[in-house]
Enzyme design. Structure first.
Site, short mmCIF file in Angstrom:
data_model
loop_
_atom_site.label_atom_id
_atom_site.label_comp_id
_atom_site.label_asym_id
_atom_site.label_seq_id
_atom_site.Cartn_x
_atom_site.Cartn_y
_atom_site.Cartn_z
N ARG A 163 47.57 16.00 55.59
CA ARG A 163 47.11 17.16 55.87
C ARG A 163 47.29 17.64 57.30
NH1 ARG A 163 46.93 16.41 51.32
NH2 ARG A 163 45.26 16.61 49.72
N SER A 213 38.32 21.88 49.42
CA SER A 213 37.71 20.84 50.13
C SER A 213 37.48 21.10 51.28
CB SER A 213 38.33 19.49 49.79
OG SER A 213 38.49 19.04 48.79
N GLU A 283 38.46 20.58 57.33
CA GLU A 283 39.87 21.08 57.00
C GLU A 283 39.98 22.73 57.05
OE1 GLU A 283 42.16 20.22 52.96
OE2 GLU A 283 41.06 18.57 53.69
#
Length: 289
Positions: A163, A213, A283
């Protein structure tokens, strides 16, 4: 170029949360992007580059600037001889995965069901089910804001991590990506797409607005499992709730504000740290005051 004024940001994101911005502008090519940013910089205006808005939480107070939406950068070119696919930054990943799979090009099936755009996916190295975009990227075209030039960089010169990519540390706008896929069976690729989608529907709360998420994966641990074992599944602050289906998601159960979500994120982080000594890393990108 198309644009809207005094736009409500909740209409631009999957969370359906956010106040207003000065305008939303929709460039259709690299030249448009270059012109818009040159104007913004010349006039001292703030701006934010937005893809499909699936990993963003806008402030309830809005954004005192302009949104440059890349959804108009949506061209797709497929070289049937080599399997090379060039997709604009605004192309929806699920749409692209289905299109190439239907043509028998394999390697992107894992992206079927990811709601983000190519640009956002490249920016954060999106992935699922053990695969990431970095595995199929051949090169990326981007606008270098600092130099005012459009550049093309091969994948080998890009840092890709979990990520994270080198684009996060650069002042750029991703314009398109060239992907290298393998010719195979349309039936097999589409079957794999269907399998991944079924798994998503079974495990993820797709029926409610969310940003996917919320936290990054922890080394050696399942983040959602830790949150669930802390007794937080279903925990709610205002209209924001830890999903009853998957504790790694925060969903908007109706009328959730950015402050509701941020307060819930903070509560989750403190609770998990108190029990496990693990610091969760968010995130979702938070934009605005």
């Amino acid at each position: 170029m198309n644009y809207t004024l005094n736009t409500t940001l909740s209409s631009l994101t999957s969370f359906k949360i956010g106040g207003k911005c000065k305008s939303v502008i929709y460039p259709e090519n690299g030249d448009d992007v270059k012109r818009i940013i040159a104007y913004m910089n010349e006039h001292g205006e703030k701006y934010f580059i937005l893809g499909n808005g699936t990993n963003v939480l806008f402030s309830d107070n809005g954004f005192d600037g302009h949104i440059i939406s890349c959804t108009g950068l949506n061209e797709i070119a497929i070289d049937e001889d080599t399997g090379a696919v060039t997709a604009g930054a605004g192309v929806n990943l699920t749409l692209l995965a289905y299109k190439v799979s239907k043509m028998g090009y394999g390697g992107l099936e894992f992206a079927y069901g990811i709601p983000g755009s190519v640009g956002g996916g490249v920016y954060m190295n999106a992935g699922a089910y053990g695969s990431e975009l970095s595995s199929v990227i051949e090169s990326v075209e981007y606008f270098d804001i600092s130099s005012g030039e459009v550049k093309n960089v091969p994948a080998k010169e890009i840092y890709f991590g979990y990520r994270k990519t080198s684009f996060m540390d650069m002042n750029t706008v991703i314009l398109s990506a060239k992907l290298s896929l393998k010719k195979g069976s349309p039936e097999e690729s589409l079957a794999l797409c269907d399998e991944y989608m079924a798994r998503r529907k079974d495990k993820q709360p797709l029926e409610f607005p969310s940003a996917g998420s919320v936290f990054k994966r922890c080394e050696g641990r399942f983040t959602g499992e830790m949150i669930e074992k802390c007794g937080l599944k279903g925990y709610r602050i205002g209209g924001a709730q830890v999903s009853e289906k998957h504790a790694g998601f925060i969903v908007n159960r109706g009328g959730a504000t950015a402050q509701d979500v941020l307060a819930l994120i903070d509560h989750i982080k403190k609770t998990v740290y108190a029990r496990y000594g693990v610091s969760l890393e968010c995130e979702v990108r938070v934009v605005g005051e």
